[in-house]
Design an enzyme around this catalytic site. Structure first.
Site, mmCIF file in Angstrom:
data_model
loop_
_atom_site.group_PDB
_atom_site.id
_atom_site.type_symbol
_atom_site.label_atom_id
_atom_site.label_comp_id
_atom_site.label_asym_id
_atom_site.label_seq_id
_atom_site.Cartn_x
_atom_site.Cartn_y
_atom_site.Cartn_z
ATOM 1 N N GLY A 146 1.348 -1.240 3.463
ATOM 2 C CA GLY A 146 2.010 0.047 2.546
ATOM 3 C C GLY A 146 2.516 0.778 3.422
ATOM 4 O O GLY A 146 2.029 2.123 3.514
ATOM 5 N N TYR A 178 2.025 8.283 2.450
ATOM 6 C CA TYR A 178 0.788 8.304 3.613
ATOM 7 C C TYR A 178 0.834 7.228 4.404
ATOM 8 O O TYR A 178 0.405 7.319 5.515
ATOM 9 C CB TYR A 178 -0.411 8.104 2.770
ATOM 10 C CG TYR A 178 -0.748 10.026 2.390
ATOM 11 C CD1 TYR A 178 -0.816 10.882 3.456
ATOM 12 C CD2 TYR A 178 -0.982 10.139 0.887
ATOM 13 C CE1 TYR A 178 -1.095 12.092 2.874
ATOM 14 C CE2 TYR A 178 -1.391 11.338 0.392
ATOM 15 C CZ TYR A 178 -1.320 12.555 1.538
ATOM 16 O OH TYR A 178 -1.679 13.735 1.122
ATOM 17 N N ASP A 208 4.936 -9.294 -0.638
ATOM 18 C CA ASP A 208 3.845 -8.820 -1.491
ATOM 19 C C ASP A 208 2.574 -8.839 -0.559
ATOM 20 O O ASP A 208 1.876 -9.855 -0.588
ATOM 21 C CB ASP A 208 3.729 -9.517 -2.597
ATOM 22 C CG ASP A 208 2.832 -9.172 -3.748
ATOM 23 O OD1 ASP A 208 1.991 -8.210 -3.158
ATOM 24 O OD2 ASP A 208 2.743 -9.627 -4.736
ATOM 25 N N ALA A 209 1.946 -7.613 -0.303
ATOM 26 C CA ALA A 209 0.699 -7.463 0.343
ATOM 27 C C ALA A 209 -0.406 -8.210 -0.332
ATOM 28 O O ALA A 209 -1.421 -8.480 0.259
ATOM 29 C CB ALA A 209 0.439 -5.907 0.800
ATOM 30 N N TYR A 231 -7.564 12.123 -13.280
ATOM 31 C CA TYR A 231 -7.611 11.376 -11.946
ATOM 32 C C TYR A 231 -8.669 10.908 -11.770
ATOM 33 O O TYR A 231 -9.116 9.702 -11.972
ATOM 34 C CB TYR A 231 -6.987 12.118 -10.715
ATOM 35 C CG TYR A 231 -6.389 11.532 -9.791
ATOM 36 C CD1 TYR A 231 -5.170 11.148 -9.644
ATOM 37 C CD2 TYR A 231 -7.370 10.666 -8.787
ATOM 38 C CE1 TYR A 231 -4.732 10.070 -8.407
ATOM 39 C CE2 TYR A 231 -7.207 9.960 -8.114
ATOM 40 C CZ TYR A 231 -5.940 9.680 -7.466
ATOM 41 O OH TYR A 231 -5.591 8.870 -6.592
ATOM 42 N N THR A 270 4.935 12.108 -3.838
ATOM 43 C CA THR A 270 5.425 10.763 -3.366
ATOM 44 C C THR A 270 5.966 10.133 -4.353
ATOM 45 O O THR A 270 5.733 10.513 -5.591
ATOM 46 C CB THR A 270 4.073 10.127 -2.757
ATOM 47 O OG1 THR A 270 3.030 9.882 -3.875
ATOM 48 C CG2 THR A 270 3.504 10.790 -1.519
HETATM 49 P P1 NAD Z 1 3.616 5.517 -1.955
HETATM 50 O O1 NAD Z 1 4.512 5.084 -3.190
HETATM 51 O O2 NAD Z 1 4.808 6.687 -1.203
HETATM 52 O O3 NAD Z 1 3.593 4.427 -1.069
HETATM 53 C C1 NAD Z 1 3.200 3.435 -1.187
HETATM 54 C C2 NAD Z 1 3.428 2.237 -0.296
HETATM 55 O O4 NAD Z 1 2.899 0.851 -0.770
HETATM 56 C C3 NAD Z 1 5.032 1.782 -0.113
HETATM 57 O O5 NAD Z 1 5.271 1.856 1.210
HETATM 58 C C4 NAD Z 1 5.149 0.834 -0.832
HETATM 59 O O6 NAD Z 1 6.245 -0.177 -0.540
HETATM 60 C C5 NAD Z 1 4.006 0.060 -0.546
HETATM 61 N N1 NAD Z 1 3.784 -1.092 -1.832
HETATM 62 C C6 NAD Z 1 3.401 -0.963 -3.001
HETATM 63 N N2 NAD Z 1 3.187 -2.306 -3.389
HETATM 64 C C7 NAD Z 1 3.258 -3.155 -2.356
HETATM 65 C C8 NAD Z 1 3.019 -4.448 -2.229
HETATM 66 N N3 NAD Z 1 2.542 -5.190 -3.337
HETATM 67 N N4 NAD Z 1 2.983 -5.070 -1.230
HETATM 68 C C9 NAD Z 1 3.215 -4.316 0.222
HETATM 69 N N5 NAD Z 1 3.711 -3.024 -0.076
HETATM 70 C C10 NAD Z 1 3.420 -2.484 -1.298
HETATM 71 O O7 NAD Z 1 2.176 6.214 -2.193
HETATM 72 P P2 NAD Z 1 1.342 7.006 -1.612
HETATM 73 O O8 NAD Z 1 1.291 8.135 -2.440
HETATM 74 O O9 NAD Z 1 1.625 7.484 -0.108
HETATM 75 O O10 NAD Z 1 -0.044 6.431 -1.754
HETATM 76 C C11 NAD Z 1 -0.747 5.682 -0.672
HETATM 77 C C12 NAD Z 1 -2.189 5.896 -0.991
HETATM 78 O O11 NAD Z 1 -2.530 7.141 -0.640
HETATM 79 C C13 NAD Z 1 -2.616 5.454 -2.265
HETATM 80 O O12 NAD Z 1 -3.887 4.736 -2.246
HETATM 81 C C14 NAD Z 1 -2.790 6.613 -3.094
HETATM 82 O O13 NAD Z 1 -3.817 6.419 -4.185
HETATM 83 C C15 NAD Z 1 -3.324 7.524 -2.114
HETATM 84 N N6 NAD Z 1 -3.333 8.944 -2.198
HETATM 85 C C16 NAD Z 1 -2.107 9.555 -2.599
HETATM 86 C C17 NAD Z 1 -1.987 10.876 -2.799
HETATM 87 C C18 NAD Z 1 -0.864 11.560 -3.245
HETATM 88 O O14 NAD Z 1 -0.749 12.645 -3.924
HETATM 89 N N7 NAD Z 1 0.455 10.916 -3.311
HETATM 90 C C19 NAD Z 1 -3.164 11.839 -2.815
HETATM 91 C C20 NAD Z 1 -4.401 11.241 -2.215
HETATM 92 C C21 NAD Z 1 -4.461 9.909 -2.012
#
Ligand code: NAD
Length: 391
Positions: free
Chosen positions: A47, A52, A110-111, A233, A270
């Protein structure tokens, strides 16, 4: 072509290659202005193209000088369609990495699938031997199983329906929203997508293929937040999945012998967080207060701090439950008391003073490479950009 933002709800259907490149460049510049990370050297980021995950990869590569393999699920440009922001981000990251002589390769697929796991393992074995860190940063709306079954995650509360304030970010209007509770099936499906099962599958597959060091660490990301977001949440369907993720961290450590951690990160704009009801209003209020208090951080500041300060080679700073708390600044009483004060009175009349809506939109457009002051958006731009390792 001239590339402009085209927004639909929480998403922007176009992305700007030069803007995304500039975003990546700025994140690299930030980590290089800080003391170097001394941590893992062969890192798999699942991802890795946005939010993040991208910031984690940048921190480990450009501060930690690690070799990185990134798993992304992005689209190249085709015809008049631009590529996705994650595609452009990854193209830029690889280009900058190669300029510095850093190993950086990417697998686009797809991961969740066996095929991508196998392809990744083959690449690790061929180029790196074994990895010593696995960062699991997937945020996915659905998961397709090998037999074709598709599970979709939902962003709902659990138990009783829940009503609170929300914001329509386009019209900047505050209103009450009632979120229905998820059904048992919806909760189970959300856990299937965003829980720890796939994380466990990855570590198991790496272990069975002897593609991960015994001393490796793995980390996945979660969120807790203040009480006002709990029904949506922590006590919502996504929170059930995050509980499962936390339990999985214990199982990975216990059963597979690979140290596994959950890092509880700050709420940030995000592509994923924008879709959660109520949370965007909370984020705009939080941004306003943290910016005023001088303790606001974005993805890159958070991830740099994770790998430089909290998840160090020989010591990991956790709370009593074993979680790394990068939400320490967000949860400071001086921040949360102020959020609660504002939340009680926030309405259409005071929204511009009480919440950082402009800051929200600024981050939103930037995620897609727009509204950066040093990018010439009037310039004819080729949307076709290659990711070096996928050429
Ligand atoms: P994001 O949407 O910015 O990034 C998600 C990434 O996952 C992207 O690179 C996307 O291409 C990839 N992805 C999605 N489906 C995929 C698949 N099937 N195969 C391969 N790659 C795939 O999301 P984010 O907000 O950075 O979230 C990342 C993690 O951080 C999550 O677990 C989220 O719950 C957690 N998180 C987010 C926040 C927030 O406020 N944004 C806060 C705390 C924790």
């Amino acid at each position: 072509m001239i590339i402009e933002p085209k927004t639909r709800g929480f998403i922007c259907t176009t992305a700007h290659p030069e803007g995304c490149r500039e975003n990546v460049r700025r994140q690299i510049e930030y980590v290089k202005s800080q003391p170097a990370i001394d941590s893992a050297q062969k890192v798999l980021v699942i991802g890795a193209s946005a939010g993040y995950g991208l910031a984690s990869r940048i921190s480990m590569a450009f501060s930690g000088k690690a070799a990185t393999i990134g798993i992304i699920f992005d689209k190249p440009a085709s015809g008049k369609r631009t590529a996705s922001a994650g595609w452009y981000n990854t193209a830029a990251l690889e280009e900058f990495a190669h300029e510095e002589g850093l190993y950086a390769k990417t697998i686009n697929g797809d991961a969740f699938s066996h095929a991508v796991k196998e392809e990744t393992i083959a690449l690790i074995k061929q180029d790196l031997g074994k990895v010593d860190m696995v960062i699991y940063s997937l945020a996915a709306p659905r998961r397709t199983m090998e037999d074709g079954t598709v599970y979709s995650s939902v962003l709902k509360t659990t138990g009783e329906s829940y009503t609170n304030k929300t914001i329509d970010l386009a019209s900047r209007k505050v209103s009450d929203v009632t979120i229905p509770p998820a059904t048992e099936e919806e909760i189970a499906n959300t856990v299937k997508v965003m829980g720890g099962e796939d994380w466990m599958d990855w570590i198991k597959a790496l272990k069975e293929a002897d593609a991960i060091e015994d001393s490796a660490v793995t980390v996945a990301y979660s969120y807790i937040g203040p009480e006002l977001t709990h029904p949506m949440y922590t006590n919502g369907s996504i929170g059930m999945a995050k509980n499962h993720l936390f339990q999985t961290s214990k199982e990975i450590s216990g059963q597979l012998g690979i140290e596994a951690y959950i890092s509880v990160n700050k709420a940030l704009v995000t592509q994923s967080s924008a879709a959660i009801p109520i949370v965007p209003l909370y984020i705009t209020v939080l941004y306003k207060i943290m910016k005023e208090q001088g303790n606001h951080e974005g993805c890159i500041e958070q991830m740099y701090r994770l790998y430089h300060d909290k998840l160090q080679k020989d010591s990991v700073e956790t709370d009593e439950e074993g979680m790394i708390r990068l939400d320490d600044l967000e949860m400071l009483p001086q921040v949360q008391d102020e959020v609660m004060k504002v939340w009680k009175t926030i309405c259409d009349e005071n929204i511009e003073q009480a919440a950082d809506i402009d800051g929200y939109w600024e981050d939103f457009y930037r995620m897609f490479g727009f509204r950066l002051d040093n990018v010439d958006y009037a310039k004819d731009t080729d949307p076709n950009v290659d990711i070096l390792s996928l050429k």
